[in-house]
Design a protein around this motif. Structure first.
Motif, short mmCIF file in Angstrom:
data_model
loop_
_atom_site.label_atom_id
_atom_site.label_comp_id
_atom_site.label_asym_id
_atom_site.label_seq_id
_atom_site.Cartn_x
_atom_site.Cartn_y
_atom_site.Cartn_z
N ALA A 24 49.74 33.75 33.28
CA ALA A 24 48.51 33.01 33.11
C ALA A 24 49.25 31.92 32.23
O ALA A 24 48.52 30.48 33.32
CB ALA A 24 47.34 33.79 31.70
N PHE B 159 43.62 29.89 39.91
CA PHE B 159 43.45 30.60 39.17
C PHE B 159 43.65 32.48 39.45
O PHE B 159 43.47 32.95 38.39
CB PHE B 159 41.64 30.22 39.32
CG PHE B 159 40.62 31.31 38.88
CD1 PHE B 159 40.14 30.79 37.22
CD2 PHE B 159 39.72 32.49 39.62
CE1 PHE B 159 39.76 31.68 36.47
CE2 PHE B 159 39.29 32.93 38.83
CZ PHE B 159 38.59 33.09 37.14
N PRO B 160 43.60 32.60 40.87
CA PRO B 160 44.04 33.85 40.73
C PRO B 160 45.81 34.48 39.92
O PRO B 160 45.31 35.00 39.65
CB PRO B 160 44.25 34.03 42.34
CG PRO B 160 43.93 32.74 43.36
CD PRO B 160 43.45 32.05 41.96
N SER C 223 48.46 24.96 37.28
CA SER C 223 47.02 24.10 38.02
C SER C 223 47.44 22.76 37.33
O SER C 223 46.95 21.31 38.17
CB SER C 223 46.66 24.91 37.40
OG SER C 223 45.54 24.15 37.33
N GLY D 199 45.53 37.29 33.03
CA GLY D 199 44.33 37.10 31.76
C GLY D 199 44.00 38.70 31.20
O GLY D 199 43.83 39.25 30.55
N LEU D 200 44.21 39.40 32.74
CA LEU D 200 43.70 40.77 32.52
C LEU D 200 44.42 41.59 32.15
O LEU D 200 44.21 42.72 31.23
CB LEU D 200 43.12 41.37 34.58
CG LEU D 200 41.30 40.54 34.94
CD1 LEU D 200 41.28 40.63 36.11
CD2 LEU D 200 40.53 40.91 34.12
N SER E 115 42.43 25.20 42.47
CA SER E 115 41.61 26.10 41.60
C SER E 115 41.97 27.48 42.57
O SER E 115 42.34 28.27 41.88
CB SER E 115 40.03 26.08 41.56
OG SER E 115 40.06 24.53 40.59
N ILE F 20 45.55 32.53 36.92
CA ILE F 20 45.56 32.63 35.71
C ILE F 20 44.68 33.69 34.71
O ILE F 20 44.86 34.99 34.09
CB ILE F 20 44.75 31.37 35.41
CG1 ILE F 20 45.69 30.22 35.63
CG2 ILE F 20 44.19 31.46 33.53
CD1 ILE F 20 44.84 28.95 35.67
N LEU F 21 43.72 34.20 36.31
CA LEU F 21 42.86 35.31 35.84
C LEU F 21 44.13 37.01 35.94
O LEU F 21 43.49 37.32 35.05
CB LEU F 21 41.77 35.53 36.97
CG LEU F 21 41.14 36.89 36.78
CD1 LEU F 21 39.89 37.24 35.92
CD2 LEU F 21 39.94 36.69 38.69
N ALA F 22 44.12 36.52 36.96
CA ALA F 22 45.15 38.12 36.52
C ALA F 22 46.41 38.47 35.67
O ALA F 22 46.36 39.43 35.06
CB ALA F 22 46.97 38.36 37.84
#
Length: 276
Positions: free
Chosen positions: A232, A199-200, A239, A206-207, A195, A202-204
């Motif tokens: 993403a 996760f960074p 992942s 998505g943003l 994660s 996926i987050l980047a």
């Protein structure tokens, strides 16, 4: 806590080495994403075309039925392609050069077990949604607790499905639970490490996608949104592969005592000294 982070990152790094050696594995979770996305897109199109959206939002029976179908779709496809990744990981750890087609054939051979598992996961997911929907805070709390316990119990379901020639749900759950008992500390740390790595991304992504949709227009919106979507998707695919590689390696360690993949040059007992 920082020690757990560093140990988890070590496992993620070792799993990433396996992924680098087998980049073709990315095709499998990517296919899963595409098929799930296509299925939901078709379902949304049908609902809009026949004016079913209002009924789905106001009729509890239709809402729960749609929930069950959606969970069954995502669970069956996700488990199928994860099983293909797991089979390839097992073959790689045995010294072979796994092919994507071989992984898909192995997943197809386990289709009965995958179907039983998908039906069970969809049924439980729907029941928990109903409890959450009907019982307010108590329902939400019960759902949260059960989700956590269920995710732990089923952590090794996919490797078990690949290895064990059975569609018996009790056998699958028992094997998964026993394996987790042997490696609970390693499993938690490995999941945490994966994660932290993915996760960074996926987050980047998505943003970027959300920012393009909300604040940009024209070619710049398409460019930023497209890049965000690709980032993403790359994070999700990575992942899925890293997580499955780590689980297969832990399964091999728990059931066969073999140190493979992320643990090939590391003793899990030393890497996770507080796991027993």
């Amino acid at each position: 806590m920082s020690g757990r982070f560093s140990r988890g990152l070590a496992v993620a790094d070792g799993s990433l080495d396996v992924f680098r050696a087998n980049p073709r594995l990315a095709v499998l979770p990517l296919c899963s994403l595409l098929l799930v996305g296509s299925g939901f897109a078709v379902a949304t199109g049908v609902a809009l075309h026949y004016g079913l959206v209002a009924s789905l939002l106001t009729n509890d029976l239709l809402t729960y039925a749609a929930m069950f179908v959606g969970l069954a779709l995502t669970s069956s496809l996700g488990t199928f392609f994860n099983a293909a990744v797991a089979h390839c990981a097992f073959r790689y750890f045995d010294g072979d050069d796994p092919a994507v087609a071989e992984g898909l054939r192995a997943a197809w051979r386990a289709r009965r077990a995958i179907a039983v598992w998908a039906f069970t996961a969809a049924t439980l997911g729907t029941v928990l949604y109903v409890i959450d929907d009907k019982f307010g805070f108590l329902g939400s709390a019960a759902r949260l607790v059960f989700d956590l316990a269920w995710s732990l119990l089923t952590f090794f379901v996919v490797p078990v499905i690949v290895v064990e020639d059975t569609a018996d749900l009790r056998t699958i759950l028992r094997e998964s639970g026993e394996t987790l008992t042997e490696t609970w500390g390693e499993s938690v740390s490995a999941s945490l490490g994966v994660s932290l790595v993915t996760f960074p991304l996926i987050l980047a992504g998505g943003l970027c996608f959300a920012g393009a949709y909300l604040y940009l227009a024209g070619p710049s919106a398409w460019l930023v949104g497209g890049v965000g979507l690709l980032v993403a998707v790359a994070g999700i695919v990575t992942s899925q592969v890293l997580g499955m590689v780590a689980r297969v390696a832990l399964y091999e360690y728990a059931t066969e005592g073999r140190r493979v993949g992320p643990f090939e040059r590391r003793d899990p007992g030393e890497l996770f000294p507080d796991s027993s």
